[in-house]
Design a protein around this motif. Structure first.
Motif, PDB file in Angstrom:
ATOM      1  N   ASP A  90      -4.441   1.118  10.377  1.00 11.62           N
ATOM      2  CA  ASP A  90      -3.910   1.929   9.274  1.00 11.62           C
ATOM      3  C   ASP A  90      -2.810   1.190   8.510  1.00 11.62           C
ATOM      4  OD1 ASP A  90      -4.085   4.782  11.447  1.00 11.62           O
ATOM      5  OD2 ASP A  90      -5.499   4.220   9.863  1.00 11.62           O
ATOM      6  N   THR A  91      -2.408   0.049   9.005  1.00 15.77           N
ATOM      7  CA  THR A  91      -1.384  -0.755   8.335  1.00 15.77           C
ATOM      8  C   THR A  91      -1.815  -1.141   6.935  1.00 15.77           C
ATOM      9  OG1 THR A  91      -0.493  -1.645  10.396  1.00 15.77           O
ATOM     10  CG2 THR A  91      -0.162  -2.971   8.415  1.00 15.77           C
ATOM     11  N   GLY A  92      -0.870  -1.139   6.000  1.00  8.33           N
ATOM     12  CA  GLY A  92      -1.160  -1.551   4.629  1.00  8.33           C
ATOM     13  C   GLY A  92      -0.342  -0.769   3.634  1.00  8.33           C
ATOM     14  N   MET A  93      -0.706  -0.906   2.366  1.00 11.63           N
ATOM     15  CA  MET A  93      -0.066  -0.161   1.290  1.00 11.63           C
ATOM     16  C   MET A  93      -0.836   1.130   1.050  1.00 11.63           C
ATOM     17  SD  MET A  93       2.663  -1.601   0.014  1.00 11.63           S
ATOM     18  CE  MET A  93       2.792  -0.960  -1.659  1.00 11.63           C
ATOM     19  N   TYR A  94      -0.088   2.173   0.770  1.00 15.22           N
ATOM     20  CA  TYR A  94      -0.687   3.469   0.470  1.00 15.22           C
ATOM     21  C   TYR A  94      -0.279   3.885  -0.936  1.00 15.22           C
ATOM     22  CZ  TYR A  94      -2.388   4.016   5.170  1.00 15.22           C
ATOM     23  OH  TYR A  94      -3.081   3.847   6.346  1.00 15.22           O
ATOM     24  N   PHE A  95      -1.286   4.290  -1.704  1.00 15.73           N
ATOM     25  CA  PHE A  95      -1.088   4.657  -3.097  1.00 15.73           C
ATOM     26  C   PHE A  95      -1.555   6.084  -3.326  1.00 15.73           C
ATOM     27  CE2 PHE A  95      -0.471   0.287  -4.623  1.00 15.73           C
ATOM     28  CZ  PHE A  95      -1.109  -0.451  -3.643  1.00 15.73           C
ATOM     29  N   CYS A  96      -0.762   6.887  -3.998  1.00 12.81           N
ATOM     30  CA  CYS A  96      -1.311   8.137  -4.485  1.00 12.81           C
ATOM     31  C   CYS A  96      -1.911   7.882  -5.863  1.00 12.81           C
ATOM     32  CB  CYS A  96      -0.281   9.256  -4.510  1.00 12.81           C
ATOM     33  SG  CYS A  96       1.028   9.094  -5.718  1.00 12.81           S
ATOM     34  N   ALA A  97      -2.825   8.758  -6.263  1.00 11.71           N
ATOM     35  CA  ALA A  97      -3.582   8.501  -7.475  1.00 11.71           C
ATOM     36  C   ALA A  97      -4.101   9.799  -8.066  1.00 11.71           C
ATOM     37  CB  ALA A  97      -4.750   7.569  -7.171  1.00 11.71           C
ATOM     38  N   TYR A  98      -4.413   9.750  -9.371  1.00 15.10           N
ATOM     39  CA  TYR A  98      -5.031  10.905 -10.011  1.00 15.10           C
ATOM     40  C   TYR A  98      -6.195  10.445 -10.865  1.00 15.10           C
ATOM     41  CZ  TYR A  98      -2.543   9.774 -14.401  1.00 15.10           C
ATOM     42  OH  TYR A  98      -2.084   9.153 -15.543  1.00 15.10           O
ATOM     43  N   ALA A  99      -7.137  11.362 -11.057  1.00 17.36           N
ATOM     44  CA  ALA A  99      -8.327  11.084 -11.862  1.00 17.36           C
ATOM     45  C   ALA A  99      -8.950  12.399 -12.304  1.00 17.36           C
ATOM     46  CB  ALA A  99      -9.343  10.265 -11.058  1.00 17.36           C
ATOM     47  N   GLY A 100      -9.936  12.279 -13.183  1.00 17.91           N
ATOM     48  CA  GLY A 100     -10.609  13.478 -13.660  1.00 17.91           C
ATOM     49  C   GLY A 100     -11.419  14.171 -12.573  1.00 17.91           C
ATOM     50  N   SER A 101     -11.877  13.417 -11.601  1.00 17.62           N
ATOM     51  CA  SER A 101     -12.635  13.976 -10.485  1.00 17.62           C
ATOM     52  C   SER A 101     -12.510  13.044  -9.291  1.00 17.62           C
ATOM     53  CB  SER A 101     -14.109  14.143 -10.866  1.00 17.62           C
ATOM     54  OG  SER A 101     -14.738  12.882 -10.962  1.00 17.62           O
ATOM     55  N   CYS A 102     -12.961  13.503  -8.146  1.00 16.00           N
ATOM     56  CA  CYS A 102     -12.865  12.673  -6.930  1.00 16.00           C
ATOM     57  C   CYS A 102     -13.770  11.439  -7.007  1.00 16.00           C
ATOM     58  CB  CYS A 102     -13.178  13.506  -5.696  1.00 16.00           C
ATOM     59  SG  CYS A 102     -11.815  14.613  -5.204  1.00 16.00           S
ATOM     60  N   SER A 103     -14.711  11.421  -7.910  1.00 12.92           N
ATOM     61  CA  SER A 103     -15.541  10.229  -8.093  1.00 12.92           C
ATOM     62  C   SER A 103     -14.916   9.261  -9.095  1.00 12.92           C
ATOM     63  CB  SER A 103     -16.937  10.637  -8.560  1.00 12.92           C
ATOM     64  OG  SER A 103     -16.859  11.310  -9.804  1.00 12.92           O
ATOM     65  N   GLY A 104     -13.759   9.618  -9.610  1.00 14.60           N
ATOM     66  CA  GLY A 104     -13.049   8.742 -10.536  1.00 14.60           C
ATOM     67  C   GLY A 104     -13.005   9.262 -11.954  1.00 14.60           C
ATOM     68  N   GLY A 105     -13.982  10.103 -12.302  1.00 15.80           N
ATOM     69  CA  GLY A 105     -13.975  10.667 -13.647  1.00 15.80           C
ATOM     70  C   GLY A 105     -14.278   9.646 -14.723  1.00 15.80           C
ATOM     71  N   GLU A 106     -14.034  10.037 -15.952  1.00 15.31           N
ATOM     72  CA  GLU A 106     -14.386   9.202 -17.108  1.00 15.31           C
ATOM     73  C   GLU A 106     -13.503   7.965 -17.224  1.00 15.31           C
ATOM     74  OE1 GLU A 106     -14.296  11.425 -20.702  1.00 15.31           O
ATOM     75  OE2 GLU A 106     -14.944   9.746 -21.972  1.00 15.31           O
ATOM     76  N   TYR A 107     -12.258   8.078 -16.804  1.00 14.43           N
ATOM     77  CA  TYR A 107     -11.309   6.984 -17.011  1.00 14.43           C
ATOM     78  C   TYR A 107     -10.881   6.279 -15.730  1.00 14.43           C
ATOM     79  CZ  TYR A 107     -11.090   9.256 -21.551  1.00 14.43           C
ATOM     80  OH  TYR A 107     -11.408   9.821 -22.762  1.00 14.43           O
ATOM     81  N   GLY A 108     -11.439   6.711 -14.584  1.00 14.16           N
ATOM     82  CA  GLY A 108     -11.096   6.059 -13.338  1.00 14.16           C
ATOM     83  C   GLY A 108      -9.789   6.553 -12.760  1.00 14.16           C
ATOM     84  N   TRP A 109      -9.444   6.035 -11.606  1.00 12.30           N
ATOM     85  CA  TRP A 109      -8.237   6.428 -10.906  1.00 12.30           C
ATOM     86  C   TRP A 109      -7.017   5.704 -11.476  1.00 12.30           C
ATOM     87  CZ3 TRP A 109      -7.766  10.266  -7.431  1.00 12.30           C
ATOM     88  CH2 TRP A 109      -8.934  10.757  -6.834  1.00 12.30           C
ATOM     89  N   LYS A 110      -5.928   6.427 -11.560  1.00 13.30           N
ATOM     90  CA  LYS A 110      -4.629   5.845 -11.920  1.00 13.30           C
ATOM     91  C   LYS A 110      -3.753   5.901 -10.675  1.00 13.30           C
ATOM     92  CE  LYS A 110      -6.094   5.737 -16.175  1.00 13.30           C
ATOM     93  NZ  LYS A 110      -6.574   4.455 -16.748  1.00 13.30           N
ATOM     94  N   LEU A 111      -3.283   4.743 -10.243  1.00 14.51           N
ATOM     95  CA  LEU A 111      -2.530   4.658  -9.000  1.00 14.51           C
ATOM     96  C   LEU A 111      -1.048   4.471  -9.253  1.00 14.51           C
ATOM     97  CD1 LEU A 111      -5.481   4.100  -8.049  1.00 14.51           C
ATOM     98  CD2 LEU A 111      -4.494   2.485  -6.406  1.00 14.51           C
ATOM     99  N   GLY A 112      -0.249   4.942  -8.288  1.00 13.23           N
ATOM    100  CA  GLY A 112       1.175   4.666  -8.314  1.00 13.23           C
ATOM    101  C   GLY A 112       1.449   3.253  -7.810  1.00 13.23           C
ATOM    102  N   GLN A 113       2.706   2.972  -7.518  1.00 10.44           N
ATOM    103  CA  GLN A 113       3.081   1.619  -7.115  1.00 10.44           C
ATOM    104  C   GLN A 113       2.946   1.389  -5.621  1.00 10.44           C
ATOM    105  OE1 GLN A 113       7.013   1.323  -8.924  1.00 10.44           O
ATOM    106  NE2 GLN A 113       6.151   0.250 -10.665  1.00 10.44           N
ATOM    107  N   GLY A 114       2.793   2.440  -4.850  1.00 12.49           N
ATOM    108  CA  GLY A 114       2.518   2.312  -3.436  1.00 12.49           C
ATOM    109  C   GLY A 114       3.746   2.321  -2.555  1.00 12.49           C
ATOM    110  N   THR A 115       3.483   2.599  -1.279  1.00  7.69           N
ATOM    111  CA  THR A 115       4.525   2.545  -0.256  1.00  7.69           C
ATOM    112  C   THR A 115       3.910   1.888   0.979  1.00  7.69           C
ATOM    113  OG1 THR A 115       6.170   3.859   0.966  1.00  7.69           O
ATOM    114  CG2 THR A 115       4.015   4.881   0.645  1.00  7.69           C
ATOM    115  N   PRO A 116       4.627   0.979   1.646  1.00  5.20           N
ATOM    116  CA  PRO A 116       4.037   0.221   2.748  1.00  5.20           C
ATOM    117  C   PRO A 116       4.149   0.950   4.086  1.00  5.20           C
ATOM    118  CG  PRO A 116       6.207  -0.634   2.267  1.00  5.20           C
ATOM    119  CD  PRO A 116       5.955   0.456   1.278  1.00  5.20           C
TER     120      PRO A 116
END
Length: 121
Positions: A90-116
């Motif tokens: 589970d080690t790594g960077m974790y990013f929260c993200a938003y999109a139009g749908s769980c499949s990414g939607g029309e414009y894809g996912w937008k991610l934050g800067q992450g936390t390690p």
């Protein structure tokens, strides 16, 4: 204003727990699908959980199902990821993200800067 700001990462022993937070700005939590992504050692970010827009269904990748839980606090406009029984993988960077749908939607996912997150004894 940065729309997504994550926090809560750190070092934890195997079997331990962490709770990640993502403060959302500029839109309501139910306006979009919201999710968390994991980036291990490589360049790819993998979606591990998604909460559909409008308070709909939540889905989990098999690698985290039963151990991780996504939740929302509408009063704080904050998304959370409760991570239990953490494993070294589970080690790594974790990013929260938003999109139009769980499949990414029309414009894809937008991610934050992450936390390690580091899971190690």
């Amino acid at each position: 204003q940065v729309p997504l700001v994550e926090s809560g990462g750190g070092l934890v022993q195997p079997g331990g727990s962490l709770k990640l937070s993502c403060v959302v700005s500029g839109f309501s939590l139910d306006d979009y699908a919201l999710g968390w992504f994991h980036q291990a050692s490589g360049p790819d970010q993998v979606g591990i959980t998604c909460s559909r827009s409008g308070g709909g269904e939540t889905i989990y990748d098999s690698s985290v199902k039963g151990r991780f839980t996504i939740s929302k606090d509408h009063a704080k406009n904050t998304l959370y990821l409760q991570m239990n029984d953490l494993k070294p993988e589970d080690t790594g960077m974790y990013f929260c993200a938003y999109a139009g749908s769980c499949s990414g939607g029309e414009y894809g996912w937008k991610l934050g800067q992450g936390t390690p997150v580091t899971v190690s004894s």
